[in-house]
Write a protein that holds these residues in place. Sequence first.
Motif, PDB file in Angstrom:
ATOM      1  N   ILE A 216      -6.204  -8.417  -5.690  1.00  0.00           N
ATOM      2  CA  ILE A 216      -7.204  -7.392  -5.405  1.00  0.00           C
ATOM      3  C   ILE A 216      -6.529  -6.029  -5.354  1.00  0.00           C
ATOM      4  CG2 ILE A 216      -9.024  -6.650  -3.809  1.00  0.00           C
ATOM      5  CD1 ILE A 216      -8.902  -9.487  -2.594  1.00  0.00           C
ATOM      6  N   ILE A 217      -7.164  -5.054  -5.965  1.00  0.00           N
ATOM      7  CA  ILE A 217      -6.726  -3.666  -5.847  1.00  0.00           C
ATOM      8  C   ILE A 217      -7.910  -2.864  -5.319  1.00  0.00           C
ATOM      9  CG2 ILE A 217      -5.868  -1.615  -7.033  1.00  0.00           C
ATOM     10  CD1 ILE A 217      -4.555  -3.422  -9.067  1.00  0.00           C
ATOM     11  N   TYR A 218      -7.711  -2.167  -4.212  1.00  0.00           N
ATOM     12  CA  TYR A 218      -8.819  -1.454  -3.576  1.00  0.00           C
ATOM     13  C   TYR A 218      -8.327  -0.079  -3.140  1.00  0.00           C
ATOM     14  CZ  TYR A 218     -13.106  -0.824  -0.824  1.00  0.00           C
ATOM     15  OH  TYR A 218     -14.312  -0.365  -0.333  1.00  0.00           O
ATOM     16  N   THR A 219      -9.075   0.946  -3.504  1.00  0.00           N
ATOM     17  CA  THR A 219      -8.739   2.314  -3.114  1.00  0.00           C
ATOM     18  C   THR A 219      -9.744   2.801  -2.073  1.00  0.00           C
ATOM     19  OG1 THR A 219      -7.767   2.813  -5.263  1.00  0.00           O
ATOM     20  CG2 THR A 219      -8.416   4.682  -3.898  1.00  0.00           C
ATOM     21  N   ILE A 220      -9.226   3.289  -0.959  1.00  0.00           N
ATOM     22  CA  ILE A 220     -10.088   3.805   0.100  1.00  0.00           C
ATOM     23  C   ILE A 220     -10.726   5.102  -0.369  1.00  0.00           C
ATOM     24  CG2 ILE A 220     -10.149   4.700   2.454  1.00  0.00           C
ATOM     25  CD1 ILE A 220      -7.766   2.900   3.088  1.00  0.00           C
ATOM     26  N   ALA A 221     -12.043   5.130  -0.394  1.00  0.00           N
ATOM     27  CA  ALA A 221     -12.770   6.330  -0.787  1.00  0.00           C
ATOM     28  C   ALA A 221     -12.968   7.201   0.445  1.00  0.00           C
ATOM     29  CB  ALA A 221     -14.119   5.961  -1.393  1.00  0.00           C
ATOM     30  N   SER A 222     -12.603   8.472   0.329  1.00  0.00           N
ATOM     31  CA  SER A 222     -12.727   9.369   1.468  1.00  0.00           C
ATOM     32  C   SER A 222     -12.775  10.801   0.974  1.00  0.00           C
ATOM     33  CB  SER A 222     -11.538   9.183   2.416  1.00  0.00           C
ATOM     34  OG  SER A 222     -11.588  10.104   3.475  1.00  0.00           O
ATOM     35  N   ASN A 223     -13.296  11.676   1.817  1.00  0.00           N
ATOM     36  CA  ASN A 223     -13.354  13.086   1.445  1.00  0.00           C
ATOM     37  C   ASN A 223     -12.094  13.833   1.842  1.00  0.00           C
ATOM     38  OD1 ASN A 223     -13.646  13.092   4.185  1.00  0.00           O
ATOM     39  ND2 ASN A 223     -15.644  14.129   4.219  1.00  0.00           N
ATOM     40  N   GLN A 224     -11.078  13.101   2.262  1.00  0.00           N
ATOM     41  CA  GLN A 224      -9.784  13.702   2.554  1.00  0.00           C
ATOM     42  C   GLN A 224      -8.693  12.719   2.148  1.00  0.00           C
ATOM     43  OE1 GLN A 224      -9.304  14.270   6.762  1.00  0.00           O
ATOM     44  NE2 GLN A 224     -10.011  12.220   7.286  1.00  0.00           N
ATOM     45  N   VAL A 225      -7.471  13.249   2.013  1.00  0.00           N
ATOM     46  CA  VAL A 225      -6.351  12.384   1.637  1.00  0.00           C
ATOM     47  C   VAL A 225      -5.997  11.496   2.827  1.00  0.00           C
ATOM     48  CG1 VAL A 225      -3.942  12.297   0.954  1.00  0.00           C
ATOM     49  CG2 VAL A 225      -5.448  14.022  -0.027  1.00  0.00           C
ATOM     50  N   ASN A 226      -6.056  10.187   2.632  1.00  0.00           N
ATOM     51  CA  ASN A 226      -5.745   9.227   3.684  1.00  0.00           C
ATOM     52  C   ASN A 226      -4.555   8.385   3.260  1.00  0.00           C
ATOM     53  OD1 ASN A 226      -7.704   9.388   5.982  1.00  0.00           O
ATOM     54  ND2 ASN A 226      -9.169   9.225   4.318  1.00  0.00           N
TER      55      ASN A 226
ATOM     56  N   ALA B  41       0.841  -1.196   0.000  1.00  0.00           N
ATOM     57  CA  ALA B  41       0.000   0.000   0.000  1.00  0.00           C
ATOM     58  C   ALA B  41       0.876   1.245   0.000  1.00  0.00           C
ATOM     59  CB  ALA B  41      -0.929   0.018   1.206  1.00  0.00           C
ATOM     60  N   GLY B  42       0.240   2.356  -0.406  1.00  0.00           N
ATOM     61  CA  GLY B  42       0.849   3.663  -0.201  1.00  0.00           C
ATOM     62  C   GLY B  42       1.919   4.070  -1.190  1.00  0.00           C
ATOM     63  N   THR B  43       1.616   4.049  -2.501  1.00  0.00           N
ATOM     64  CA  THR B  43       2.563   4.606  -3.467  1.00  0.00           C
ATOM     65  C   THR B  43       2.354   6.119  -3.570  1.00  0.00           C
ATOM     66  OG1 THR B  43       1.086   4.344  -5.365  1.00  0.00           O
ATOM     67  CG2 THR B  43       2.484   2.464  -4.792  1.00  0.00           C
ATOM     68  N   LYS B  44       3.265   6.788  -4.246  1.00  0.00           N
ATOM     69  CA  LYS B  44       3.178   8.250  -4.366  1.00  0.00           C
ATOM     70  C   LYS B  44       1.921   8.674  -5.111  1.00  0.00           C
ATOM     71  CE  LYS B  44       5.725  10.277  -7.417  1.00  0.00           C
ATOM     72  NZ  LYS B  44       6.895  10.782  -8.168  1.00  0.00           N
ATOM     73  N   GLU B  45       1.609   8.023  -6.227  1.00  0.00           N
ATOM     74  CA  GLU B  45       0.450   8.411  -7.018  1.00  0.00           C
ATOM     75  C   GLU B  45      -0.849   7.803  -6.511  1.00  0.00           C
ATOM     76  OE1 GLU B  45       0.928   7.796 -11.192  1.00  0.00           O
ATOM     77  OE2 GLU B  45       2.547   9.273 -11.379  1.00  0.00           O
ATOM     78  N   GLN B  46      -0.763   6.715  -5.759  1.00  0.00           N
ATOM     79  CA  GLN B  46      -1.954   6.065  -5.209  1.00  0.00           C
ATOM     80  C   GLN B  46      -1.772   5.832  -3.708  1.00  0.00           C
ATOM     81  OE1 GLN B  46      -1.669   2.920  -8.409  1.00  0.00           O
ATOM     82  NE2 GLN B  46      -3.902   3.162  -8.400  1.00  0.00           N
ATOM     83  N   PRO B  47      -1.723   6.925  -2.940  1.00  0.00           N
ATOM     84  CA  PRO B  47      -1.420   6.800  -1.510  1.00  0.00           C
ATOM     85  C   PRO B  47      -2.512   6.104  -0.708  1.00  0.00           C
ATOM     86  CG  PRO B  47      -2.079   9.048  -2.038  1.00  0.00           C
ATOM     87  CD  PRO B  47      -1.928   8.331  -3.343  1.00  0.00           C
ATOM     88  N   GLN B  48      -3.737   6.005  -1.255  1.00  0.00           N
ATOM     89  CA  GLN B  48      -4.852   5.401  -0.533  1.00  0.00           C
ATOM     90  C   GLN B  48      -5.223   4.024  -1.073  1.00  0.00           C
ATOM     91  OE1 GLN B  48      -6.909   9.804  -0.036  1.00  0.00           O
ATOM     92  NE2 GLN B  48      -8.219   8.066  -0.373  1.00  0.00           N
ATOM     93  N   THR B  49      -4.371   3.455  -1.922  1.00  0.00           N
ATOM     94  CA  THR B  49      -4.697   2.196  -2.583  1.00  0.00           C
ATOM     95  C   THR B  49      -3.947   1.031  -1.947  1.00  0.00           C
ATOM     96  OG1 THR B  49      -5.144   3.331  -4.663  1.00  0.00           O
ATOM     97  CG2 THR B  49      -4.713   0.973  -4.788  1.00  0.00           C
ATOM     98  N   ILE B  50      -4.659  -0.101  -1.817  1.00  0.00           N
ATOM     99  CA  ILE B  50      -4.106  -1.322  -1.245  1.00  0.00           C
ATOM    100  C   ILE B  50      -4.028  -2.370  -2.347  1.00  0.00           C
ATOM    101  CG2 ILE B  50      -4.316  -2.998   0.631  1.00  0.00           C
ATOM    102  CD1 ILE B  50      -6.432  -1.021   1.821  1.00  0.00           C
ATOM    103  N   PHE B  51      -2.906  -3.066  -2.431  1.00  0.00           N
ATOM    104  CA  PHE B  51      -2.667  -4.057  -3.470  1.00  0.00           C
ATOM    105  C   PHE B  51      -2.464  -5.434  -2.818  1.00  0.00           C
ATOM    106  CE2 PHE B  51      -0.971   0.049  -4.705  1.00  0.00           C
ATOM    107  CZ  PHE B  51      -1.503   0.261  -5.969  1.00  0.00           C
ATOM    108  N   PHE B  52      -3.380  -6.357  -3.074  1.00  0.00           N
ATOM    109  CA  PHE B  52      -3.294  -7.716  -2.547  1.00  0.00           C
ATOM    110  C   PHE B  52      -2.796  -8.652  -3.644  1.00  0.00           C
ATOM    111  CE2 PHE B  52      -6.487  -5.555  -0.099  1.00  0.00           C
ATOM    112  CZ  PHE B  52      -6.443  -6.076   1.174  1.00  0.00           C
ATOM    113  N   SER B  53      -1.876  -9.537  -3.314  1.00  0.00           N
ATOM    114  CA  SER B  53      -1.413 -10.535  -4.274  1.00  0.00           C
ATOM    115  C   SER B  53      -2.463 -11.631  -4.427  1.00  0.00           C
ATOM    116  CB  SER B  53      -0.102 -11.159  -3.798  1.00  0.00           C
ATOM    117  OG  SER B  53      -0.346 -12.045  -2.715  1.00  0.00           O
ATOM    118  N   LYS B  54      -2.239 -12.536  -5.369  1.00  0.00           N
ATOM    119  CA  LYS B  54      -3.072 -13.736  -5.447  1.00  0.00           C
ATOM    120  C   LYS B  54      -2.887 -14.546  -4.158  1.00  0.00           C
ATOM    121  CE  LYS B  54      -3.443 -16.332  -9.072  1.00  0.00           C
ATOM    122  NZ  LYS B  54      -4.892 -16.300  -9.371  1.00  0.00           N
TER     123      LYS B  54
END
Length: 674
Positions: free
Chosen positions: A299-309, A265-278
């Motif tokens: 699985i790729i999942y991005t946390i939806a929020s009204n602020q940067v998390n 999780a937590g790349t520069k361009e996708q700071p709110q995204t979690i990446f799960f392997s198989k």
Amino acid sequence: MARVAVQLTNFTGGEFSPRLDGRNDLAKYSSSCKTLENFVIYPHGSAARRSGTQFVSEVKDSTKKTRLIPFEFSTTQTYMLEFGNQYIRFYKDNGQILSGASAYEIATPYLEAELFELKYAQSADVMYICHPNHAVRKLSRTGHTAWTLTEVEFTKGPFQDHNITTTTLTSSHTAVGATATLTLSSTTGVNSNQGWLTTDVGRLVHLKDGHVKITSRTSSTVAVGTVIVAISSGSATTDFALGAFSDTSGHPGCVTFFEQRLVFAGTKEQPQTIFFSKSGDYENMDDNYHGTVADDDAIIYTIASNQVNAIRFMTATRTLIIGTAGGEFTVSGGGTDIAITPTNILIKKQSNHGAANVDAIAAGNATLFLQRAKRKLRELAYNFDVDGYLAPDMTILAEHISESGITQMAYQQEPNSILWLVRGDGQLIGFTYQRDQQVTAWHRHIFGGAFGSGNAVCESVAVIPTDDSEYQVWVIIKRTIDGATKRYVEYLNNFDFDETDDTSFNFLDSQLAYDGSATTTISGLTHLEGQTVAILADGATHPNKTVASGSITLERSASKVKVGLPYTSLLQTMRLDAGSQDGTSQARTKRIFDVTIRMYESIGVEVGPDLNNMERIPFRSSANPMDTGVGVFTGDKEVEFRGNYETDGFVYVRQTQPLPLTILSLYPKLQTND
């Protein structure tokens, strides 16, 4: 004028905040201390002098900060790793691993400034290491002097969102292993409309049903790569996506394992995204984009929020705990017993405190994490009353304990369940934590020696399990030695003190031991050159000496000698509140005239009303030879107190000698003037 005996039966409140000096109405007031320095609180309630540290080695370059990270290969093989500026050195069985006559080490890309931002997760003999500035790497061990650090070659992803513009991508070759030229019809939609960048080298590209890894960049619209997965057709298509991990988009900043998946999780361009392997295939990030999604797919999942998390930590407990800069989340499959899949993953926000960029600690059923400002330690745990997670502040009664911020944490599960935290000013903070027994006690530790004109500085702490009954705490301590800055790797000696052999005591810092034929010359002390050291000779204290040319000369011969830097253990009680006949005795004139101290396996202790009027309790009698130890004492010692009439009513207990001290309870007697 009332006379009364007070009982202080435990110290499980730990060191109390100065802001609570007036809160004698709190239940923890009488079991807390105003000062608790170089004492460890046991869950049973006693305060025991912390053991000293054993010197192991100087770090490779004492001019640069270094960090310790544990590596647990098996239940019987554990290592401590010294991460420095672009290198790793290794320790095992209380010593440094050598190759020939030199310290064994391997190279890394991590710079000094990046070391304390590293996050890691281990499975068997492989440790995955993350930093936003570097590609994910794995550290592998095949032998004591056979370690490798390699870049992880992810297969089939992960990828960012697929292209939704009219820009097309063409590949000149499609077969696996072929060198393909990748041509964009325009730069629109690619890297913020910049097209190919030099930082895209090494990046994966998803093209139709195939994958290409970029090896060079020719222009903003032309790049060259190697085909990793065959492409059905190289013709122009809008069906493409860029890899999520690259020097352009940033690399993951967090990593953990959860339900047989490796999670990033937590790349520069996708700071709110979690990446799960198989599931069960840690380096395979195939989300089966063009097929029928299966339960074990990535699985790729991005946390939806009204602020940067931006995600700061991930901890696997009964659920996956995600700590972000803006709040704390849990990840599950919709129920506590349901495994997560691409179709049922559920992420819920549990609190809004926000986390610092320091890995959290899983302790019992809770996750202990630092709040964003690195001043508060919070305990995130499930609460049945609210059917959700709560995160109370564990520093609320001792907010001063983290006044300079916390930089690192490590958890010593055995023997006393203590969380160790490195403070910004170099003190090591201990937090005895046994929630089921309502024990949450803070204590501070200052190591022997000095750095410049101040105290020695603790810069890193880590814990590894050992074959013994307790986990081992390792530290890096910075001191000024013989006019130069030195950073030493040391470990705390066993806390589980239950010895009757005086010669086995370990209550000196940066200590070394001699065990041989009787001698008056102790050498091999170059790491303490110019320092005034304390000495335990054949179990008895010995006058201090100054190290010269790496050695000292004893005043009497001894065969078992411990030499190291002395430190002081100090306990100061809260203001006594007893003896008044018409309400509280706080602010009333009082005089403590006698104190009984109940001890366990202790020798040497001072008691008094202040540090200038301490009474040393005698343990040695005329029947004991002066050049041998007197044996530990368990029981009560009564001291005539030197206190005057005053309003405070403090009791100080101090140990300055390299000897053990465990305080079970204190029983002061006092007069209070109503």
